[in-house]
Structures are given as C-alpha cells and as structure tokens.
Design a protein around this motif. Sequence first.
Motif, short mmCIF file in Angstrom:
data_model
loop_
_atom_site.label_atom_id
_atom_site.label_comp_id
_atom_site.label_asym_id
_atom_site.label_seq_id
_atom_site.Cartn_x
_atom_site.Cartn_y
_atom_site.Cartn_z
N ILE A 1 0.83 -1.20 0.00
CA ILE A 1 0.00 0.00 0.00
C ILE A 1 0.86 1.25 0.00
O ILE A 1 0.66 2.16 -0.81
N VAL A 2 1.83 1.32 0.91
CA VAL A 2 2.58 2.57 1.09
C VAL A 2 3.54 2.85 -0.06
O VAL A 2 3.94 4.00 -0.26
N ARG A 3 3.89 1.84 -0.83
CA ARG A 3 4.83 2.07 -1.93
C ARG A 3 4.22 2.96 -3.02
O ARG A 3 4.94 3.47 -3.88
N ARG A 4 2.91 3.16 -2.98
CA ARG A 4 2.25 4.00 -3.98
C ARG A 4 2.39 5.49 -3.67
O ARG A 4 2.00 6.33 -4.49
N PHE B 1 -4.63 3.10 -1.83
CA PHE B 1 -5.47 1.94 -2.06
C PHE B 1 -5.85 1.77 -3.53
O PHE B 1 -6.73 0.96 -3.86
N ASP B 2 -5.21 2.57 -4.39
CA ASP B 2 -5.34 2.39 -5.84
C ASP B 2 -6.79 2.50 -6.31
O ASP B 2 -7.26 1.73 -7.14
N LEU B 3 -7.50 3.50 -5.77
CA LEU B 3 -8.92 3.65 -6.05
C LEU B 3 -9.22 4.69 -7.13
O LEU B 3 -10.37 4.81 -7.57
N GLY B 4 -8.22 5.44 -7.56
CA GLY B 4 -8.47 6.56 -8.44
C GLY B 4 -9.10 6.20 -9.77
O GLY B 4 -9.88 6.98 -10.32
N GLY C 1 -9.18 -2.71 -18.58
CA GLY C 1 -7.73 -2.61 -18.51
C GLY C 1 -7.16 -3.06 -17.18
O GLY C 1 -7.90 -3.43 -16.26
N ASP C 2 -5.84 -3.01 -17.06
CA ASP C 2 -5.15 -3.61 -15.92
C ASP C 2 -5.53 -3.01 -14.57
O ASP C 2 -5.49 -3.71 -13.55
N LYS C 3 -5.89 -1.74 -14.52
CA LYS C 3 -6.23 -1.13 -13.23
C LYS C 3 -7.61 -1.54 -12.75
O LYS C 3 -7.97 -1.30 -11.59
N ALA C 4 -8.38 -2.15 -13.62
CA ALA C 4 -9.65 -2.80 -13.25
C ALA C 4 -10.60 -1.88 -12.49
O ALA C 4 -11.22 -2.29 -11.51
N GLY C 5 -10.69 -0.66 -12.93
CA GLY C 5 -11.66 0.25 -12.34
C GLY C 5 -11.46 0.56 -10.88
O GLY C 5 -12.40 0.89 -10.17
N GLY C 6 -10.22 0.44 -10.39
CA GLY C 6 -9.93 0.82 -9.02
C GLY C 6 -9.97 -0.30 -8.01
O GLY C 6 -9.87 -0.04 -6.80
N ILE C 7 -10.10 -1.55 -8.44
CA ILE C 7 -10.12 -2.65 -7.46
C ILE C 7 -8.93 -3.59 -7.64
O ILE C 7 -8.93 -4.70 -7.11
N ARG C 8 -7.90 -3.13 -8.33
CA ARG C 8 -6.73 -3.98 -8.55
C ARG C 8 -6.06 -4.37 -7.24
O ARG C 8 -5.75 -5.55 -7.01
N LEU C 9 -5.84 -3.41 -6.35
CA LEU C 9 -5.18 -3.71 -5.08
C LEU C 9 -6.06 -4.61 -4.22
O LEU C 9 -5.57 -5.55 -3.58
#
Length: 373
Positions: A148-151, A195-198, A269-277
Amino acid sequence: MADLEAESRQWETQDQVDACLQETGVTPDQVNRWRREGLLPPVKQVAEAYRGSVVLYPSGTCAQIKAAQSLFLRKNRVDYVGLHLWRQGFAVAERHWRPRLKRLGEWADRTLKILPWMVARSDRDEDAETLADKAAHFPLDNFVFSRIVRRLDSSELPMLFRVLIETATRTFESFETPVTGDTRSGDETAIIKAFDLGESERLNIMGNSPQWLEELPSVLQNLSSALALGTLASAADAPATEIAQARSDAANVLELVLALFEVFQWVFGDKAGGIRLSAWIARKAPDGFGDGIVLVMLRLRIVPGAILSSEEIAAMAMESRKMLCDVREIQRLGRDDHRFKIVFSKKEIRAALRDPISVKRWISAVEKARNGL
C-alpha cells in the motif's frame, strides 16, 4: 420406517459415503481419524426396528471428505486443513479456528490500546514530529501494508498514517478541508492513491461511475465506530453461528472482489476500475489477514447501516459469479466463433456499457451476428 426415510433425506447415507471413499481413495480409517481430529462432523446412529441401526452422516460430508483430501495433498498438516475447511464453510471443531481468532484479537487490542498513549506522547512537544510523521519513517515488512505505502511519496505518507491512526484510535471524523482551488484534501488524495482507487472515477457503466470514493469517509467513520464498540478479542468470543456468518460474509466479499476484478480487468484494462489492489489482497494476503476480516466484520455488524445484510452480500456474490461465467463465455465465443469476433471484442463491450441505448444497439448487433447477418 417412514420417519427413518424422512430423516435419511436430510443426511447422507453409508452407501453415499462409501461411494465417495471409493471415488477419492480415502479409507474408512482416515475418515474416522479425521473425525477424531475435528475435521469432520459427528455421525448419527439411528435405530431401526428389527434391523439393528443405520449410520447417517451430516449433509455435505462427502463434499467435506473431498475437500479435506485436497487440502491434505496441498499441506499435510491437521491445523492447516482444519482452518481451510472452516474457511470454505465446512463444520469443524472450534479448536481449528476460535483460538487463532482470539490470539489475533488480543494482539490487535494491545496495539490499539497503546496507540492513544503514543499519540499523546508525540503531541506533548509541539516542535516534535507527530506520530504519523514518525510512522512514515519506519521500515515496513508487512506483506499487505508494504504494498500500500509504496504508492505514495515521502510527503504523502504522514497524511496516510494520520488517517489510519485516527481510525484505529476511534477519532476519525472526516478528511481535512481541501486547499482553495483543490477538489480534495491531501489526506483524502493519499488514501485514494494508497489503495489504488483513483481509476474508479474513470469507470463508466451506464453513464455512471461507482460511488466508492464518495463513500470513503463513511467507511472510515464506520470502522472507527466499530472499534469503539468493543474489543476484537471479545468478538472472537461470539457464538459460533455468528462467527460462521461473519466468515461467510467475508468470503462472499472476497469472491465478489475477485469476480469483479477479472471482469473489469478484461473490459477496462489492468487497473480494473480501481479494485486492482483489493483483488491482489484477496488473492495473496496471508491467513492472519483473513482472520482479521472476520473479526472486523463482527464488529461492523454492530454499527447500524455499516455493511449490507448477509443476505444482500450473498446475493451480490451470486450475481458476480453469474456475471463472471457470462463474461468467460463471451470471451470464448469471441475467440472461437468468427461470428462474434467483433461484437464480443473489449472495445465493443466497453462502448455498449456507456448507456442503455448503447446496450440495446449492442444486443441487436449480437442477434445479427448470431443469425449470420
């Protein structure tokens, strides 16, 4: 005789279990040993007039035997098999799950109890760093948290930790007020990035985007309230039926996330609409993380309106399974059947999801393709 037949329909018979053993290669001695070890539920012996007695096995015994065999092949340890049978929804002895929930709850409670003292100590000296500032310097080896924090960069880490500390100390009320000209405050932006929600803001389904970001403050408020209503260790003392329901709720949520991720990743796409993490955590998190989700579920259930009912969660998980099956079939047809190569492409499906009119056009195009037009 009629009563015995009626009861037999609610159980599994010796013949059914024998057929299962023959299919799997599991021996009766193994079954007896697994039952002694609490990996299988007790049987019921029913007397039959003039014919001795018959043994009835709880419904689902054959499925549990197959699951136990599969788990033993993965790791030949009783504690591992017992925990994961329980995680899969099977009935096992409490010693395979309650003590570990209790230990985790006690550890978490000790940590949560010391946090307010640490915050107060850091706040005594106005010139010193806050606890959030200090936490940002700590090396992290937690499997999930390090991801999480690496983002975030160094300037954003203290804002993330401030929100997390306030939530854990039951004091979170809201994000900070945004700076003039900004739509979001720094701490809200840090949480979204961490949390990669953007990507959810750019997700367009029927002209709408998911309201996940708008729900963030209430999610944190509910979590903060839940932690204030009792210790996590006491949650582990709840009746077995309540804990089993929380386990099922957690399993359904994780299944929902994984199904949505597979669908969204293929379409958007790879980010999957914000639920990848979230999907990565659902797949990769260690067993202790799953225990923590169960305890948190038990606490959130006390907060009015904090989470959906168990029935609603289960229904959503079922719908996600159906959706995933449909998408996999669409992928297969788009790959193997030349008629559907264009209409079942990601580009066409993404365009169809813009609004109801686009969906109708797409369905019409699918019908024409099916008819070879």
